[in-house]
Motif scaffolding. Structure first.
Motif, PDB file in Angstrom:
ATOM      1  N   LEU A  19     -13.060  -7.735   4.710  1.00 54.42           N
ATOM      2  CA  LEU A  19     -12.324  -6.489   3.940  1.00 54.42           C
ATOM      3  C   LEU A  19     -13.272  -5.939   2.693  1.00 54.42           C
ATOM      4  N   GLN A  20     -14.705  -6.497   2.717  1.00 55.90           N
ATOM      5  CA  GLN A  20     -15.640  -5.924   1.932  1.00 55.90           C
ATOM      6  C   GLN A  20     -15.929  -4.504   2.011  1.00 55.90           C
ATOM      7  N   THR A  21     -15.781  -3.906   3.400  1.00 54.23           N
ATOM      8  CA  THR A  21     -16.090  -2.790   3.626  1.00 54.23           C
ATOM      9  C   THR A  21     -15.212  -1.660   2.743  1.00 54.23           C
ATOM     10  N   ILE A  22     -13.831  -2.367   2.845  1.00 57.23           N
ATOM     11  CA  ILE A  22     -12.878  -1.556   1.931  1.00 57.23           C
ATOM     12  C   ILE A  22     -13.277  -1.419   0.425  1.00 57.23           C
ATOM     13  N   TYR A  23     -13.722  -2.607   0.169  1.00 61.30           N
ATOM     14  CA  TYR A  23     -14.120  -2.633  -1.457  1.00 61.30           C
ATOM     15  C   TYR A  23     -15.252  -1.661  -1.759  1.00 61.30           C
ATOM     16  N   TRP A  24     -16.295  -1.641  -0.788  1.00 62.14           N
ATOM     17  CA  TRP A  24     -17.412  -0.718  -1.153  1.00 62.14           C
ATOM     18  C   TRP A  24     -16.943   0.715  -1.009  1.00 62.14           C
ATOM     19  N   GLN A  25     -16.139   1.151   0.006  1.00 61.56           N
ATOM     20  CA  GLN A  25     -16.060   2.636   0.479  1.00 61.56           C
ATOM     21  C   GLN A  25     -14.726   3.061  -0.362  1.00 61.56           C
ATOM     22  N   ALA A  26     -13.836   2.377  -0.717  1.00 58.97           N
ATOM     23  CA  ALA A  26     -12.677   3.078  -1.415  1.00 58.97           C
ATOM     24  C   ALA A  26     -12.975   2.960  -3.034  1.00 58.97           C
ATOM     25  N   LYS A  27     -12.116   4.060  -3.451  1.00 59.32           N
ATOM     26  CA  LYS A  27     -11.985   4.190  -4.801  1.00 59.32           C
ATOM     27  C   LYS A  27     -10.756   3.986  -5.369  1.00 59.32           C
ATOM     28  N   SER A  28     -10.508   3.849  -6.597  1.00 57.06           N
ATOM     29  CA  SER A  28      -9.306   3.589  -7.206  1.00 57.06           C
ATOM     30  C   SER A  28      -8.484   5.094  -6.904  1.00 57.06           C
ATOM     31  N   LYS A  29      -7.100   5.029  -6.870  1.00 58.77           N
ATOM     32  CA  LYS A  29      -6.272   5.903  -6.623  1.00 58.77           C
ATOM     33  C   LYS A  29      -6.115   6.373  -5.014  1.00 58.77           C
ATOM     34  N   ASP A  30      -7.163   5.668  -4.177  1.00 57.18           N
ATOM     35  CA  ASP A  30      -6.827   5.698  -2.551  1.00 57.18           C
ATOM     36  C   ASP A  30      -5.610   5.301  -2.144  1.00 57.18           C
ATOM     37  N   ILE A  31      -5.332   5.782  -0.986  1.00 55.71           N
ATOM     38  CA  ILE A  31      -4.017   5.272  -0.541  1.00 55.71           C
ATOM     39  C   ILE A  31      -4.424   4.532   0.700  1.00 55.71           C
ATOM     40  N   ILE A  32      -3.981   3.167   0.717  1.00 52.35           N
ATOM     41  CA  ILE A  32      -3.980   2.313   1.897  1.00 52.35           C
ATOM     42  C   ILE A  32      -2.706   2.120   2.753  1.00 52.35           C
ATOM     43  N   VAL A  33      -2.809   2.277   3.979  1.00 55.97           N
ATOM     44  CA  VAL A  33      -1.669   2.250   4.970  1.00 55.97           C
ATOM     45  C   VAL A  33      -1.927   1.296   5.982  1.00 55.97           C
ATOM     46  N   CYS A  34      -0.858   0.470   6.357  1.00 57.48           N
ATOM     47  CA  CYS A  34      -0.949  -0.486   7.241  1.00 57.48           C
ATOM     48  C   CYS A  34      -0.140  -0.117   8.419  1.00 57.48           C
ATOM     49  N   PRO A  35      -0.372   0.724   9.592  1.00 61.64           N
ATOM     50  CA  PRO A  35       0.413   1.280  10.591  1.00 61.64           C
ATOM     51  C   PRO A  35       1.523   0.297  11.266  1.00 61.64           C
ATOM     52  N   GLU A  61       1.207 -11.393   9.509  1.00 61.92           N
ATOM     53  CA  GLU A  61       0.114 -12.082  10.526  1.00 61.92           C
ATOM     54  C   GLU A  61       0.090 -10.868  11.500  1.00 61.92           C
ATOM     55  N   THR A  62       0.738  -9.926  11.627  1.00 64.13           N
ATOM     56  CA  THR A  62       0.683  -8.749  12.541  1.00 64.13           C
ATOM     57  C   THR A  62      -0.442  -7.712  12.156  1.00 64.13           C
ATOM     58  N   LEU A  63      -1.224  -7.984  11.163  1.00 57.42           N
ATOM     59  CA  LEU A  63      -2.184  -6.899  11.089  1.00 57.42           C
ATOM     60  C   LEU A  63      -3.249  -6.937  11.798  1.00 57.42           C
ATOM     61  N   ASP A  64      -3.521  -5.630  12.381  1.00 59.38           N
ATOM     62  CA  ASP A  64      -4.492  -5.079  13.310  1.00 59.38           C
ATOM     63  C   ASP A  64      -5.388  -4.225  12.820  1.00 59.38           C
ATOM     64  N   SER A  65      -4.781  -3.294  12.136  1.00 56.11           N
ATOM     65  CA  SER A  65      -5.621  -2.414  11.375  1.00 56.11           C
ATOM     66  C   SER A  65      -5.115  -1.803  10.020  1.00 56.11           C
ATOM     67  N   LEU A  66      -6.065  -1.189   8.991  1.00 53.52           N
ATOM     68  CA  LEU A  66      -5.681  -0.432   7.875  1.00 53.52           C
ATOM     69  C   LEU A  66      -6.711   0.746   8.151  1.00 53.52           C
ATOM     70  N   VAL A  67      -5.612   1.553   7.318  1.00 58.61           N
ATOM     71  CA  VAL A  67      -6.234   2.866   7.111  1.00 58.61           C
ATOM     72  C   VAL A  67      -6.457   3.421   5.682  1.00 58.61           C
ATOM     73  N   VAL A  68      -7.523   3.872   5.249  1.00 58.88           N
ATOM     74  CA  VAL A  68      -7.650   4.055   3.877  1.00 58.88           C
ATOM     75  C   VAL A  68      -7.892   5.752   3.584  1.00 58.88           C
ATOM     76  N   TYR A  69      -6.759   6.554   2.962  1.00 63.22           N
ATOM     77  CA  TYR A  69      -6.960   7.919   2.757  1.00 63.22           C
ATOM     78  C   TYR A  69      -7.271   8.407   1.390  1.00 63.22           C
ATOM     79  N   ARG A  70      -7.946   9.450   1.208  1.00 57.93           N
ATOM     80  CA  ARG A  70      -8.275   9.992  -0.172  1.00 57.93           C
ATOM     81  C   ARG A  70      -7.558  11.274  -0.370  1.00 57.93           C
ATOM     82  N   GLN A  71      -6.997  11.353  -1.417  1.00 55.10           N
ATOM     83  CA  GLN A  71      -6.230  12.591  -1.907  1.00 55.10           C
ATOM     84  C   GLN A  71      -7.052  13.730  -1.872  1.00 55.10           C
ATOM     85  N   GLU A  72      -6.808  15.030  -1.288  1.00 53.52           N
ATOM     86  CA  GLU A  72      -7.582  16.353  -1.319  1.00 53.52           C
ATOM     87  C   GLU A  72      -7.207  16.988  -2.454  1.00 53.52           C
TER      88      GLU A  72
END
Length: 130
Positions: free
Chosen positions: A39-55, A90-101
């Motif tokens: 999950l460190q890629t999320i740590y390095w690429q995400a910023k505060s106030k980003d939205i994370i979604v587990c579909p 345990e059903t986690l396959d992917s996460l998507v991180v979004y940033r507000q425009e």
């Protein structure tokens, strides 16, 4: 002779500070890698106030960086550390991180987030796949 000794001490002090800084920086990177693992890629690429979604589980949260940790604020006001939020199902396959425009705040409900994505007010930053 006095000036030479003075310059030697200044150079040695500067070299000591430089090496100490590199060691502290390396320890910081190691702490993030050890704690977050994949999950460190999320740590390095995400910023505060980003939205994370587990579909898969339809979970949505807002990321908040505090020190060496990332916390996820959920719709109901609770706040959880990223690792515990991700691995509680345990059903986690992917996460998507979004940033507000836009400056307009987006509600943290799953349907509100999907509507904002359709309206292109959220920009996809990254996709994490297990």
């Amino acid at each position: 002779m006095n000036k030479i000794i003075k310059y030697i001490f200044i150079l040695l002090g500067g070299a000591f500070l430089f090496v100490s800084g590199w060691i502290i920086r390396g320890l910081y990177f190691m702490e993030v890698e050890d704690y977050y693992g994949d999950l460190q890629t999320i740590y390095w690429q995400a910023k505060s106030k980003d939205i994370i979604v587990c579909p898969q589980s339809r979970q949505v949260g807002q990321l908040e960086k505090k020190g060496c940790r990332i916390y996820v604020s959920m719709e109901d006001g609770r706040e959880q550390e990223l690792n515990s939020w991700v691995y509680k199902t345990e059903t986690l396959d992917s996460l998507v991180v979004y940033r507000q425009e836009t400056k307009t705040p987006v509600s943290l409900g799953y349907n509100a987030i999907m509507n904002a994505i359709d309206k292109q007010s959220l920009k996809k930053i990254m996709v994490y796949k297990k």
